[in-house]
Design an enzyme around this catalytic site. Structure first.
Site, mmCIF file in Angstrom:
data_model
loop_
_atom_site.group_PDB
_atom_site.id
_atom_site.type_symbol
_atom_site.label_atom_id
_atom_site.label_comp_id
_atom_site.label_asym_id
_atom_site.label_seq_id
_atom_site.Cartn_x
_atom_site.Cartn_y
_atom_site.Cartn_z
ATOM 1 N N HIS A 464 -17.411 -60.124 12.757
ATOM 2 C CA HIS A 464 -16.466 -60.576 11.723
ATOM 3 C C HIS A 464 -16.967 -60.189 10.335
ATOM 4 O O HIS A 464 -16.232 -59.561 9.546
ATOM 5 C CB HIS A 464 -16.303 -62.096 11.827
ATOM 6 C CG HIS A 464 -15.404 -62.699 10.796
ATOM 7 N ND1 HIS A 464 -14.115 -63.080 11.062
ATOM 8 C CD2 HIS A 464 -15.611 -62.997 9.478
ATOM 9 C CE1 HIS A 464 -13.559 -63.580 9.968
ATOM 10 N NE2 HIS A 464 -14.450 -63.541 8.991
ATOM 11 N N GLU A 465 -18.207 -60.556 10.032
ATOM 12 C CA GLU A 465 -18.733 -60.247 8.699
ATOM 13 C C GLU A 465 -18.874 -58.748 8.490
ATOM 14 O O GLU A 465 -18.710 -58.251 7.372
ATOM 15 C CB GLU A 465 -20.059 -60.959 8.471
ATOM 16 C CG GLU A 465 -19.975 -62.482 8.528
ATOM 17 C CD GLU A 465 -18.927 -63.072 7.596
ATOM 18 O OE1 GLU A 465 -18.625 -62.446 6.556
ATOM 19 O OE2 GLU A 465 -18.400 -64.151 7.905
ATOM 20 N N HIS A 468 -15.651 -57.360 7.219
ATOM 21 C CA HIS A 468 -15.575 -57.478 5.759
ATOM 22 C C HIS A 468 -16.390 -56.374 5.094
ATOM 23 O O HIS A 468 -15.969 -55.785 4.083
ATOM 24 C CB HIS A 468 -16.135 -58.831 5.309
ATOM 25 C CG HIS A 468 -15.224 -59.996 5.490
ATOM 26 N ND1 HIS A 468 -13.920 -60.012 5.042
ATOM 27 C CD2 HIS A 468 -15.437 -61.219 6.056
ATOM 28 C CE1 HIS A 468 -13.370 -61.180 5.323
ATOM 29 N NE2 HIS A 468 -14.266 -61.936 5.938
ATOM 30 N N HIS A 471 -14.602 -53.166 4.911
ATOM 31 C CA HIS A 471 -13.570 -53.207 3.868
ATOM 32 C C HIS A 471 -14.181 -52.841 2.513
ATOM 33 O O HIS A 471 -13.533 -52.175 1.680
ATOM 34 C CB HIS A 471 -12.973 -54.615 3.831
ATOM 35 C CG HIS A 471 -11.596 -54.695 3.270
ATOM 36 N ND1 HIS A 471 -10.904 -55.870 3.182
ATOM 37 C CD2 HIS A 471 -10.758 -53.758 2.746
ATOM 38 C CE1 HIS A 471 -9.710 -55.667 2.653
ATOM 39 N NE2 HIS A 471 -9.602 -54.390 2.364
#
Length: 675
Positions: A464-465, A468, A471
């Site tokens: 999940h991290e 990010h 991105h």
């Protein structure tokens, strides 16, 4: 002595020179950077030249570059390796930075230049990206009170300054409660605990300076303890300490702080002409209104609650079979759910955990990014802010893309949770500036010489991290205002939640989920059993999340509650909250909402993004390949590299061609039949 924070950094990749920075360097550096930024902003506002995009918008973007650089270094330290000096600096900086921001947006000459450009926006020959930056800058000034005058303007400055102080205090109180509490475990208390929990407890004891193993309030330790300890009395003691963070009385109690924050947020919204804070906050999000948020959450709540109540009945029967009278309690749920998972899916955490080594999961995240986007990751030895940190040079076709830093282990000086931040964001206005991106987690640190083992949920957090981080790393815009994760709050979780799906790809697990002792890959039947149980206990997980999101929304609609704890209780009672499930984040430790206003009236954002992430991964499934090059290229072009260069809904429509419904989310959580 010179201040290294104010020098031109010649470190590799332009990293802050952490090996030379002292805590006492930060205050003079921030003061000097603020003076420099104020002078630059004043020069823009007082320019004798007619306002233009370059001499106003771009010049404003460049005005506080040194301040951004100094604060990037400071907040990396303050969030992940705090101490008394850094906590004091945070308390000092909060009102200073708020005052500076208020000075900028309340400068009438500066806003007049921005407003004149915005009024003439159709005649300026701007690129699409420049037009977007102008629109956002103008909107940000308006929402910050640029048109307010006199007493209203002065009061708004006071409110924002006080909010910045309270948010910092809330965070530090929570960190103090988490840091100070631990429960020693005697030899008999270790009964029934798997080896990995015992090892983590021993490592936590060493960190606390205790003579033996302890349970702390770190999620990666307390959750497995609650899953496996047959000692109901110890589970209760640990659980009640966990949920009591921020409401223990004394100097670290957050209840009065939360009440004041909510009152000030309401006042801020009304000063700006909004009916309440929810209306103010949601205006710029994809959802747009509280009604749309509530509609989504309630469409998920009802099937989730039904599933949770059905599960609770089964777990309570198991509790009674063990000879306990009375109802199922919150400290029982994880223990009996784990036992039920073992019975129904022939699966338990102790069997899975040796296959989820931290280093192998990092490799897996990197390998997926390589197959999807052509990124390469090479470890580099550079000065970082803590010995536990590691860094990688990220390249594509030999060209530098980003520096990625991983800080994975829990420690008493680190705030709880997991997050991604950028010490430096990608932009092109000041040259080809490549980002420095940090992933911070709180995994249990193993004893020296042993592999760090993750739960499956921990591994999902890592992916999940890293979503990010992608991105940030793949951002390809000119202006920092729209770089990387600078998007609508209910869109920012799309890349992170989407990336979690690649952990579930069987070929990824077959290659990287290898046993810590034997090196053997996870057997295919175990992979199948694990993935088959992926929706197990989703009634519980969904209820604890949605309840938190609905309480957050209720806090910010209408008049602020004088007693947030009473309002929390009223919302939960009206929902029919199952008694054996608590909110994932009760008010006194709801850092998402009260440590700043990033997720205030916006905790729903994870679920709003989940509606899209389930549909986005389906695009790869429809292509017949989880690494389909054409779909990956569209994902990078329209989502990961675009930042906030266009409205979020437009970006998603360009990627997928349509907006999804809630059905994909319900299906992904195994709740579609319960609807």
């Amino acid at each position: 002595m010179t201040n290294p924070l104010l020098e031109d950094w010649t470190t590799p990749f332009g990293l802050p020179p952490f090996d030379r920075i002292r805590d006492e360097d930060f205050l003079p550096a921030v003061d000097a950077a603020l003076d420099e930024a104020r002078a630059a902003v004043a020069a823009v506002a007082a320019s004798p030249e007619p306002p233009g995009f370059a001499n106003t918008i771009e010049a404003l973007d460049l005005a506080d570059r040194r301040l951004d650089r100094v604060l990037g270094a400071f907040y990396a330290l303050a969030g992940a390796d705090s101490n008394e000096a850094r906590e004091a600096l945070m308390r000092d900086f909060a009102p200073k930075l708020s005052a500076y921001a208020s000075e900028v947006v309340s400068n009438p000459a500066l806003f007049a230049r921005i407003d004149s450009l915005w009024q003439a926006r159709d005649d300026l020959g701007l690129s699409a990206e420049q037009r977007r930056v102008l629109d956002l800058t103008h909107r940000n000034f308006l929402r910050a009170g640029a048109r307010l005058e006199g007493d209203a303007a002065d009061r708004l400055k006071e409110v924002k300054m006080r909010l910045s102080v309270l948010g910092t205090q809330f965070s530090q109180n929570l960190l103090a409660d988490e840091r100070d509490w631990f429960m020693p475990l005697a030899k008999a208390d270790l009964e029934g605990l798997p080896d990995f929990v015992i090892e983590a407890a021993r490592a936590a004891g060493e960190d606390k300076g205790a003579p033996g193993p302890v349970v702390t309030l770190n999620r990666s330790l307390i959750v497995p303890f609650l899953q496996f300890s047959p000692r109901r009395d110890l589970r209760r003691r640990a659980y009640e300490a966990w949920v009591a963070r921020g409401e223990n009385g004394g100097d670290t109690d957050n209840r009065a702080i939360a009440a004041e924050i909510l009152s000030l947020r309401e006042e801020r919204a009304r000063l700006l002409g909004y009916a309440d804070f929810a209306a103010f906050k949601l205006e710029t999000e994809m959802a747009g209104s509280a009604d749309r948020v509530r509609d989504l959450l309630m469409r998920v709540w009802e099937p989730a609650r039904r599933a949770a109540l059905s599960d609770a009945a089964r777990l309570e029967a198991m509790l009674r079979a063990d000879g306990f009278d009375g109802p199922l309690e919150p400290w029982d749920w994880r223990f009996y759910a784990e036992r039920r998972r073992k019975a129904e899916h022939d699966l338990d955490e102790a069997e899975l955990k040796p296959f989820f080594q931290l280093d192998r999961m990092v490799e897996a995240a990197f390998a997926c990014a390589n197959r999807l986007f052509g990124l390469e990751f090479a470890p580099v030895d550079v000065p970082l802010y803590h010995p536990d940190c590691r860094a990688w040079n990220v390249t594509r076709n030999g060209a530098h893309v980003a520096l990625f830093v991983g800080d994975y282990f829990a420690r008493g000086s680190k705030r709880s949770g997991a997050w991604c931040s950028a010490m430096r964001s990608q932009q092109k206005l000041a040259g080809d500036i490549r980002p420095i991106v940090v992933n911070v987690c709180n995994f249990a640190k193993p004893p020296a010489g042993r592999a760090a083992l993750l739960s499956y949920d921990d591994a999902r957090t890592l992916f999940h991290e890293f979503g990010h981080a992608l991105h940030q790393m793949l951002s390809d815009v000119t202006y920092q205002l729209i770089s990387g994760t600078s998007v609508a709050r209910d869109f920012v979780e799309l890349p992170s939640q989407l990336y979690e799906h690649w952990l579930e790809v069987p070929e990824v697990l077959a290659e990287f989920a290898t046993h810590a002792e034997t090196g053997q890959p996870m057997p295919r039947d175990l992979i199948d059993r694990m993935l088959g149980a992926s929706t197990f206990d989703q009634g519980f997980a969904t209820v604890e999340f949605v309840a938190s999101a609905l309480v957050d929304l209720a806090f910010h609609e209408g008049a602020a509650p004088a007693d947030p704890m009473q309002r929390q209780a009223e919302v939960l009672e009206a929902l029919g909250m199952p008694r054996a499930i608590r909110m994932r984040h009760a008010t006194p430790h709801f850092a998402h909402v009260f440590s700043g206003d990033g997720y205030s009236s916006g905790y729903y954002s994870y679920m709003w993004s989940e509606v899209m992430d389930a549909d986005a991964f389906a695009a790869f499934e429809e292509a017949g390949d989880p690494f389909d090059p054409e779909t990956a290229a569209r994902l990078e072009r329209f989502i990961l590299s675009a930042g906030g260069s266009r409205p979020a809904e437009e970006l998603y429509l360009d990627f997928r061609g349509r907006m999804p419904g809630v059905e994909a989310l319900l299906k992904g959580r195994g709740l579609l039949g319960a609807a």
